[in-house]
Design a protein around this motif. Structure first.
Motif, PDB file in Angstrom:
ATOM      1  N   ALA A 140       0.952  -1.324  -0.042  1.00  0.00           N
ATOM      2  CA  ALA A 140       0.212  -0.078  -0.005  1.00  0.00           C
ATOM      3  C   ALA A 140       0.716   1.218  -0.032  1.00  0.00           C
ATOM      4  O   ALA A 140       0.552   2.251  -0.787  1.00  0.00           O
ATOM      5  N   PHE A 141       1.900   1.172   0.762  1.00  0.00           N
ATOM      6  CA  PHE A 141       2.654   2.333   0.945  1.00  0.00           C
ATOM      7  C   PHE A 141       3.279   2.491  -0.439  1.00  0.00           C
ATOM      8  O   PHE A 141       3.604   3.906  -0.690  1.00  0.00           O
ATOM      9  N   ASP A 142       3.932   1.619  -0.928  1.00  0.00           N
ATOM     10  CA  ASP A 142       4.780   1.618  -2.501  1.00  0.00           C
ATOM     11  C   ASP A 142       3.993   2.330  -3.434  1.00  0.00           C
ATOM     12  O   ASP A 142       4.373   3.168  -4.237  1.00  0.00           O
ATOM     13  N   LEU A 163       1.693   1.694   9.103  1.00  0.00           N
ATOM     14  CA  LEU A 163       1.507   2.099   7.919  1.00  0.00           C
ATOM     15  C   LEU A 163       0.767   3.715   8.163  1.00  0.00           C
ATOM     16  O   LEU A 163       0.697   4.564   7.494  1.00  0.00           O
ATOM     17  N   LEU A 164      -0.271   3.556   8.998  1.00  0.00           N
ATOM     18  CA  LEU A 164      -1.125   4.820   9.457  1.00  0.00           C
ATOM     19  C   LEU A 164      -0.176   6.113   9.925  1.00  0.00           C
ATOM     20  O   LEU A 164      -0.041   7.036   9.158  1.00  0.00           O
ATOM     21  N   ARG A 165       0.980   5.608  10.708  1.00  0.00           N
ATOM     22  CA  ARG A 165       1.672   6.708  10.902  1.00  0.00           C
ATOM     23  C   ARG A 165       2.499   7.309   9.873  1.00  0.00           C
ATOM     24  O   ARG A 165       2.734   8.199   9.540  1.00  0.00           O
ATOM     25  N   ARG A 166       3.039   6.293   8.906  1.00  0.00           N
ATOM     26  CA  ARG A 166       3.703   6.706   7.689  1.00  0.00           C
ATOM     27  C   ARG A 166       2.851   7.497   6.565  1.00  0.00           C
ATOM     28  O   ARG A 166       3.314   8.463   6.086  1.00  0.00           O
ATOM     29  N   VAL A 167       1.582   7.280   6.675  1.00  0.00           N
ATOM     30  CA  VAL A 167       0.785   7.806   5.675  1.00  0.00           C
ATOM     31  C   VAL A 167       0.554   9.219   6.364  1.00  0.00           C
ATOM     32  O   VAL A 167       0.523  10.287   5.513  1.00  0.00           O
ATOM     33  N   THR A 168       0.274   9.569   7.563  1.00  0.00           N
ATOM     34  CA  THR A 168       0.181  10.842   8.110  1.00  0.00           C
ATOM     35  C   THR A 168       1.209  11.780   7.743  1.00  0.00           C
ATOM     36  O   THR A 168       1.154  12.974   7.606  1.00  0.00           O
ATOM     37  N   MET A 169       2.439  10.797   8.000  1.00  0.00           N
ATOM     38  CA  MET A 169       3.558  11.796   8.080  1.00  0.00           C
ATOM     39  C   MET A 169       3.827  12.279   6.355  1.00  0.00           C
ATOM     40  O   MET A 169       4.173  13.589   6.357  1.00  0.00           O
ATOM     41  N   HIS A 170       3.425  11.670   5.504  1.00  0.00           N
ATOM     42  CA  HIS A 170       3.880  11.694   3.901  1.00  0.00           C
ATOM     43  C   HIS A 170       2.702  12.577   3.488  1.00  0.00           C
ATOM     44  O   HIS A 170       3.012  13.317   2.559  1.00  0.00           O
ATOM     45  N   TRP A 171       1.430  11.993   3.678  1.00  0.00           N
ATOM     46  CA  TRP A 171       0.130  12.675   3.102  1.00  0.00           C
ATOM     47  C   TRP A 171      -0.886  13.060   4.178  1.00  0.00           C
ATOM     48  O   TRP A 171      -1.892  12.385   4.091  1.00  0.00           O
ATOM     49  N   SER A 187      -7.933   1.285  24.118  1.00  0.00           N
ATOM     50  CA  SER A 187      -6.537   1.646  23.768  1.00  0.00           C
ATOM     51  C   SER A 187      -6.017   1.642  22.444  1.00  0.00           C
ATOM     52  O   SER A 187      -5.422   2.401  21.819  1.00  0.00           O
ATOM     53  N   MET A 188      -6.610   0.662  21.586  1.00  0.00           N
ATOM     54  CA  MET A 188      -6.433   0.468  20.254  1.00  0.00           C
ATOM     55  C   MET A 188      -7.042   1.909  19.599  1.00  0.00           C
ATOM     56  O   MET A 188      -6.658   2.167  18.493  1.00  0.00           O
ATOM     57  N   LEU A 189      -8.326   2.118  19.904  1.00  0.00           N
ATOM     58  CA  LEU A 189      -8.851   3.422  19.330  1.00  0.00           C
ATOM     59  C   LEU A 189      -8.314   4.583  19.705  1.00  0.00           C
ATOM     60  O   LEU A 189      -7.721   5.231  18.694  1.00  0.00           O
ATOM     61  N   ALA A 190      -7.379   4.848  20.844  1.00  0.00           N
ATOM     62  CA  ALA A 190      -6.793   5.897  21.036  1.00  0.00           C
ATOM     63  C   ALA A 190      -5.316   5.797  20.430  1.00  0.00           C
ATOM     64  O   ALA A 190      -4.925   6.901  19.839  1.00  0.00           O
ATOM     65  N   GLN A 191      -4.599   4.531  20.096  1.00  0.00           N
ATOM     66  CA  GLN A 191      -3.589   4.573  19.325  1.00  0.00           C
ATOM     67  C   GLN A 191      -3.778   4.810  17.983  1.00  0.00           C
ATOM     68  O   GLN A 191      -2.978   5.722  17.390  1.00  0.00           O
ATOM     69  N   ALA A 192      -5.034   4.576  17.331  1.00  0.00           N
ATOM     70  CA  ALA A 192      -5.207   4.745  16.016  1.00  0.00           C
ATOM     71  C   ALA A 192      -5.554   6.288  15.743  1.00  0.00           C
ATOM     72  O   ALA A 192      -4.967   6.846  14.767  1.00  0.00           O
ATOM     73  N   LEU A 193      -6.058   7.047  16.722  1.00  0.00           N
ATOM     74  CA  LEU A 193      -6.743   8.254  16.690  1.00  0.00           C
ATOM     75  C   LEU A 193      -5.095   8.997  16.821  1.00  0.00           C
ATOM     76  O   LEU A 193      -5.274  10.035  15.972  1.00  0.00           O
ATOM     77  N   ALA A 194      -4.439   8.574  17.578  1.00  0.00           N
ATOM     78  CA  ALA A 194      -3.272   9.670  17.896  1.00  0.00           C
ATOM     79  C   ALA A 194      -2.261   9.197  16.728  1.00  0.00           C
ATOM     80  O   ALA A 194      -1.550  10.213  16.445  1.00  0.00           O
ATOM     81  N   ALA A 195      -2.407   8.209  15.937  1.00  0.00           N
ATOM     82  CA  ALA A 195      -1.361   8.072  14.844  1.00  0.00           C
ATOM     83  C   ALA A 195      -1.873   8.757  13.597  1.00  0.00           C
ATOM     84  O   ALA A 195      -1.064   8.814  12.510  1.00  0.00           O
ATOM     85  N   SER A 221      -2.379  -0.363  32.066  1.00  0.00           N
ATOM     86  CA  SER A 221      -0.843  -0.156  32.023  1.00  0.00           C
ATOM     87  C   SER A 221      -0.384   0.156  30.539  1.00  0.00           C
ATOM     88  O   SER A 221       0.589   0.966  30.404  1.00  0.00           O
ATOM     89  N   HIS A 222      -1.031  -0.323  29.732  1.00  0.00           N
ATOM     90  CA  HIS A 222      -0.488  -0.264  28.218  1.00  0.00           C
ATOM     91  C   HIS A 222      -0.897   1.144  27.753  1.00  0.00           C
ATOM     92  O   HIS A 222      -0.302   1.518  26.713  1.00  0.00           O
ATOM     93  N   ASP A 223      -1.579   1.853  28.432  1.00  0.00           N
ATOM     94  CA  ASP A 223      -2.033   3.441  28.146  1.00  0.00           C
ATOM     95  C   ASP A 223      -0.644   4.079  28.150  1.00  0.00           C
ATOM     96  O   ASP A 223      -0.686   5.456  27.661  1.00  0.00           O
ATOM     97  N   THR A 224       0.220   3.619  29.041  1.00  0.00           N
ATOM     98  CA  THR A 224       1.557   4.416  29.171  1.00  0.00           C
ATOM     99  C   THR A 224       2.425   3.826  28.172  1.00  0.00           C
ATOM    100  O   THR A 224       3.698   4.471  28.296  1.00  0.00           O
ATOM    101  N   LEU A 225       2.179   3.131  27.278  1.00  0.00           N
ATOM    102  CA  LEU A 225       3.261   2.854  26.400  1.00  0.00           C
ATOM    103  C   LEU A 225       3.435   3.836  25.226  1.00  0.00           C
ATOM    104  O   LEU A 225       2.579   4.505  24.891  1.00  0.00           O
ATOM    105  N   SER A 226       4.609   3.985  24.704  1.00  0.00           N
ATOM    106  CA  SER A 226       4.788   4.887  23.484  1.00  0.00           C
ATOM    107  C   SER A 226       4.213   4.328  22.303  1.00  0.00           C
ATOM    108  O   SER A 226       3.808   2.934  22.372  1.00  0.00           O
ATOM    109  N   PRO A 227       3.951   4.877  21.230  1.00  0.00           N
ATOM    110  CA  PRO A 227       3.330   4.310  20.238  1.00  0.00           C
ATOM    111  C   PRO A 227       4.525   3.062  19.750  1.00  0.00           C
ATOM    112  O   PRO A 227       3.687   1.931  19.070  1.00  0.00           O
ATOM    113  N   ARG A 228       5.649   3.119  19.546  1.00  0.00           N
ATOM    114  CA  ARG A 228       6.547   2.085  19.279  1.00  0.00           C
ATOM    115  C   ARG A 228       6.435   1.062  20.194  1.00  0.00           C
ATOM    116  O   ARG A 228       6.646  -0.041  19.706  1.00  0.00           O
TER     117      ARG A 228
END
Length: 213
Positions: free
Chosen positions: A43-45, A71-79, A94-102, A147-154
């Motif tokens: 998709a990215f290519d 992929l979401l983070r890369r798309v947001t960065m480039h386009w 948490s999955m929702l929060a991570q996706a929206l943050a990305a 606890s996983h709410d404290t994790l960084s995106p990576r």
């Protein structure tokens, strides 16, 4: 965005899911599926080669190789103007929060009625946020101290991959990181979640709806 028809690209590793989505969207005169991809790199290519041929990217999170979040983070960065709608089986806060943050403009679960996906595509194309009804109650609520709410995106990315049974070497290859870097991230994840081993990590992820059985 095109004047009359929204151009939609589907990213999901399950061919049957993509086929079902494509059939559903083909019924709508203002929506057109212009591309389908089974993994994040493909998709990215394709987007990099022709970034202005898609208006809305409908994206699953669980993908082979790079995850949908990556992929979401890369798309947001480039386009940043490309609208991304996550469509996933995961329905955790948490999955929702991570996706929206990305950078996702919307998130619908695969358990949603078909019309929810159609409406969400139109909404994110207009620049509006779109959430399926089963996720709306999560959004905007204060964190519950998981606890996983404290994790960084990576770190969160590594948690998901470890929980799916991927090795440190495989994760390093997929994310283009050194093995040492991934090992350090694994240690950080376990420390923050107070987990002793891989088995506890998998149980934690399943218990909190981060991965399925």
């Amino acid at each position: 965005m095109s004047d009359t028809v929204l151009r939609v690209a589907l990213v999901d590793d399950h061919a049957m899911v993509r086929a079902g989505q494509a059939r559903l969207l083909a019924l709508e005169p203002d929506l057109s599926v212009v591309a389908e991809y089974a993994d994040a790199d493909a998709a990215f290519d394709a987007l990099r080669a022709a970034p202005h041929t898609v208006d809305v990217l409908v994206l699953d999170i669980s993908l082979p190789g790079r995850s949908g979040l990556d992929l979401l983070r890369r798309v947001t960065m480039h386009w940043p103007r490309l609208a991304v709608l996550v469509c996933s089986m995961h329905d955790s806060p948490s999955m929702l929060a991570q996706a929206l943050a990305a950078g996702a403009r919307g998130f619908v679960t695969k358990a949603s009625d078909p019309g929810v996906l159609v409406d969400a595509i139109r909404s994110v194309a207009r620049g509006e946020q779109a959430l399926s009804p089963d996720l709306q109650a999560f959004h905007g609520q204060p964190a519950k101290g998981l606890s996983h709410d404290t994790l960084s995106p990576r770190e969160f990315e590594v948690l998901l991959r470890l929980a799916r049974g991927e090795s440190v070497d495989a994760i390093a290859t997929s994310l283009h990181l050194s093995t040492k870097r991934v090992a350090n991230l694994q240690s950080s994840v376990r420390a923050k979640l107070a987990l002793s081993n891989a088995v506890e990590l998998v149980h934690y992820a399943r218990r909190n709806g981060l991965v399925t059985e």
